[in-house]
Design a protein around this motif. Structure first.
Motif, PDB file in Angstrom:
ATOM      1  N   LEU A 118       0.866  -1.179   0.000  1.00  0.00           N
ATOM      2  CA  LEU A 118       0.000   0.000   0.000  1.00  0.00           C
ATOM      3  C   LEU A 118       0.903   1.231   0.000  1.00  0.00           C
ATOM      4  CD1 LEU A 118      -2.699  -1.065   2.586  1.00  0.00           C
ATOM      5  CD2 LEU A 118      -2.804  -1.184   0.104  1.00  0.00           C
ATOM      6  N   ASN A 119       0.790   2.049  -1.006  1.00  0.00           N
ATOM      7  CA  ASN A 119       1.642   3.217  -1.166  1.00  0.00           C
ATOM      8  C   ASN A 119       1.313   4.239  -0.085  1.00  0.00           C
ATOM      9  OD1 ASN A 119       3.047   5.475  -2.075  1.00  0.00           O
ATOM     10  ND2 ASN A 119       2.648   5.022  -4.212  1.00  0.00           N
ATOM     11  N   PRO A 120       2.278   4.535   0.808  1.00  0.00           N
ATOM     12  CA  PRO A 120       1.996   5.479   1.890  1.00  0.00           C
ATOM     13  C   PRO A 120       1.679   6.882   1.399  1.00  0.00           C
ATOM     14  CG  PRO A 120       4.321   4.872   1.878  1.00  0.00           C
ATOM     15  CD  PRO A 120       3.641   4.014   0.867  1.00  0.00           C
ATOM     16  N   LYS A 140      -1.986   7.935   1.228  1.00  0.00           N
ATOM     17  CA  LYS A 140      -2.704   8.266   2.464  1.00  0.00           C
ATOM     18  C   LYS A 140      -2.786   9.775   2.663  1.00  0.00           C
ATOM     19  CE  LYS A 140      -1.592   4.060   4.962  1.00  0.00           C
ATOM     20  NZ  LYS A 140      -0.958   3.490   6.141  1.00  0.00           N
ATOM     21  N   LEU A 141      -1.955  10.518   1.925  1.00  0.00           N
ATOM     22  CA  LEU A 141      -1.930  11.976   2.050  1.00  0.00           C
ATOM     23  C   LEU A 141      -2.817  12.609   0.984  1.00  0.00           C
ATOM     24  CD1 LEU A 141       1.935  12.407   2.438  1.00  0.00           C
ATOM     25  CD2 LEU A 141       0.218  12.361   4.255  1.00  0.00           C
ATOM     26  N   ARG A 180      -2.997  11.682  -3.048  1.00  0.00           N
ATOM     27  CA  ARG A 180      -4.212  11.273  -3.765  1.00  0.00           C
ATOM     28  C   ARG A 180      -4.515  12.228  -4.913  1.00  0.00           C
ATOM     29  NH1 ARG A 180      -5.823  10.309   1.503  1.00  0.00           N
ATOM     30  NH2 ARG A 180      -7.106  12.175   1.534  1.00  0.00           N
ATOM     31  N   PHE A 218     -14.815   4.393   5.164  1.00  0.00           N
ATOM     32  CA  PHE A 218     -13.774   5.121   4.447  1.00  0.00           C
ATOM     33  C   PHE A 218     -13.800   4.765   2.974  1.00  0.00           C
ATOM     34  CE2 PHE A 218     -12.281   4.637   8.790  1.00  0.00           C
ATOM     35  CZ  PHE A 218     -11.986   5.956   9.116  1.00  0.00           C
ATOM     36  N   CYS A 261     -12.083   3.830  -0.446  1.00  0.00           N
ATOM     37  CA  CYS A 261     -10.849   3.153  -0.841  1.00  0.00           C
ATOM     38  C   CYS A 261     -10.045   4.083  -1.745  1.00  0.00           C
ATOM     39  CB  CYS A 261     -11.183   1.858  -1.577  1.00  0.00           C
ATOM     40  SG  CYS A 261      -9.723   0.992  -2.145  1.00  0.00           S
ATOM     41  N   THR A 262      -8.740   4.182  -1.490  1.00  0.00           N
ATOM     42  CA  THR A 262      -7.874   5.034  -2.305  1.00  0.00           C
ATOM     43  C   THR A 262      -6.983   4.222  -3.237  1.00  0.00           C
ATOM     44  OG1 THR A 262      -6.199   5.086  -0.581  1.00  0.00           O
ATOM     45  CG2 THR A 262      -7.814   6.883  -0.591  1.00  0.00           C
ATOM     46  N   CYS A 300      -8.854  -4.372  -3.187  1.00  0.00           N
ATOM     47  CA  CYS A 300      -8.718  -3.615  -1.942  1.00  0.00           C
ATOM     48  C   CYS A 300      -8.762  -4.580  -0.764  1.00  0.00           C
ATOM     49  CB  CYS A 300      -9.858  -2.625  -1.789  1.00  0.00           C
ATOM     50  SG  CYS A 300     -10.088  -1.543  -3.185  1.00  0.00           S
TER      51      CYS A 300
END
Length: 108
Positions: free
Chosen positions: A4-6, A9-10, A14, A84, A86-87, A94
């Motif tokens: 999961l690309n950190p 999360k920002l 995104r 939430f 999903c990104t 996911c």
């Protein structure tokens, strides 16, 4: 991408997914080139016994890789699971969506 690309999360990370593909592609190419060059610098620094500089260049390489992966990703899935959105990119499985049996390929 097996993680999961950190950066995703920002909010700014995104936002990269919202760029049109024709803008993301050249940025992705530059980030991949930066990754290769930073890895070369890290190896040179390590051979010179310059540990702090080797660590710096390895970090640059890692950040460039994360950016390249974020730029190569498609639009986010958008499915909601556990309250939430999903990104992860559309078409990936996911973790949250998969655990409840929702296919992440279609945000509707």
């Amino acid at each position: 991408m097996g993680y999961l690309n950190p950066l995703l999360k920002l909010p700014a990370g995104r936002a990269l997914l919202d760029l049109p593909a024709e803008q993301r592609a050249p940025l992705e190419a530059v980030m991949r080139e930066l990754r290769d060059q930073a890895n070369t610098e890290a190896e040179k620094s390590w051979l010179k016994r310059k540990g702090p500089m080797a660590a710096y260049w390895r970090a640059v390489s890692t950040y460039a890789r994360h950016l390249a992966h974020a730029l190569s990703a498609g639009a986010p899935c958008g499915r909601r699971s556990g309250g939430f959105a999903c990104t992860l990119p559309k078409g990936t499985r996911c973790p949250d969506c998969s655990s409840v049996g929702i296919d992440a390929g279609d945000p509707s």
